[in-house]
Motif scaffolding. Structure first.
Motif, short mmCIF file in Angstrom:
data_model
loop_
_atom_site.label_atom_id
_atom_site.label_comp_id
_atom_site.label_asym_id
_atom_site.label_seq_id
_atom_site.Cartn_x
_atom_site.Cartn_y
_atom_site.Cartn_z
N GLN A 269 0.83 -1.20 0.00
CA GLN A 269 0.00 0.00 0.00
C GLN A 269 0.87 1.25 0.00
O GLN A 269 1.65 1.45 0.93
N PRO A 270 0.74 2.12 -1.02
CA PRO A 270 1.53 3.36 -1.01
C PRO A 270 0.89 4.40 -0.09
O PRO A 270 -0.32 4.43 0.09
N THR A 271 1.73 5.26 0.49
CA THR A 271 1.21 6.38 1.26
C THR A 271 0.65 7.42 0.29
O THR A 271 0.82 7.31 -0.92
N HIS B 64 0.66 10.00 -5.13
CA HIS B 64 0.67 11.12 -6.07
C HIS B 64 1.88 11.06 -7.00
O HIS B 64 1.76 11.34 -8.20
N ILE B 65 3.03 10.69 -6.46
CA ILE B 65 4.24 10.56 -7.29
C ILE B 65 4.04 9.47 -8.34
O ILE B 65 4.37 9.64 -9.52
N LEU B 66 3.46 8.34 -7.94
CA LEU B 66 3.25 7.24 -8.86
C LEU B 66 2.18 7.56 -9.91
O LEU B 66 2.28 7.13 -11.06
N ALA C 210 3.69 9.54 -12.65
CA ALA C 210 4.54 8.71 -13.51
C ALA C 210 3.75 7.63 -14.24
O ALA C 210 4.35 6.81 -14.94
N ASN C 211 2.43 7.59 -14.08
CA ASN C 211 1.54 6.61 -14.73
C ASN C 211 1.91 5.17 -14.40
O ASN C 211 1.79 4.28 -15.25
N VAL C 212 2.32 4.90 -13.18
CA VAL C 212 2.69 3.55 -12.78
C VAL C 212 1.45 2.69 -12.60
O VAL C 212 1.45 1.50 -12.94
N PHE C 213 0.34 3.27 -12.13
CA PHE C 213 -0.87 2.48 -11.89
C PHE C 213 -1.46 1.95 -13.18
O PHE C 213 -2.09 0.90 -13.20
N GLU C 214 -1.26 2.65 -14.29
CA GLU C 214 -1.74 2.16 -15.58
C GLU C 214 -0.99 0.88 -15.96
O GLU C 214 -1.58 -0.03 -16.53
N GLN C 215 0.29 0.81 -15.64
CA GLN C 215 1.07 -0.38 -15.93
C GLN C 215 0.68 -1.54 -15.02
O GLN C 215 0.72 -2.70 -15.43
N VAL C 216 0.29 -1.22 -13.77
CA VAL C 216 -0.16 -2.28 -12.86
C VAL C 216 -1.44 -2.89 -13.41
O VAL C 216 -1.58 -4.11 -13.45
#
Length: 86
Positions: free
Chosen positions: A62-64, A69-71, A74-80
C-alpha cells in the motif's frame, strides 16, 4: 502490511527522499525491504524502478498518499492494471 513510503535522506534543509518498501511498523528511517526509487522535491526530480514498483503493488503493498501522487504522475498504476492477469 508492507507500505511503499518515503525515507528521508540528505542534509538538513536540503532533503531528498528514497521511495522504499518496508513494514508498516518500522520507523521512517529504518531498514527497508527494497529501495524502489528516488524523489527530490527541490527540483521535482524522480527516478523510479517501475518493474519493482509494479511487482510490489501487485503483491498488495500500500503506497502512502504522497507516494501515490508521485506514482500517479509517472503513470505507474496504468502499468499495474495492464499487467494484471485476467
Amino acid at each position: 502490511m508492507i507500505k511503499i513510503r518515503l525515507k528521508r535522506f540528505g542534509k538538513k534543509k536540503e532533503v531528498s527522499y528514497r521511495i522504499v518498501a518496508m513494514q508498516s511498523t518500522t520507523r521512517r528511517d529504518g531498514r527497508p525491504l527494497e529501495e524502489l526509487g528516488f524523489y527530490n522535491p527541490r527540483n521535482d526530480e524522480t527516478r523510479l524502478n517501475v518493474p519493482a514498483l509494479v511487482k510490489r503493488l501487485q503483491q498488495g503493498a500500500q503506497p502512502t498518499e504522497t507516494v501515490r501522487h508521485i506514482l500517479e504522475k509517472a503513470n505507474v498504476f496504468e502499468q499495474v492494471n495492464a499487467r494484471t492477469p485476467s
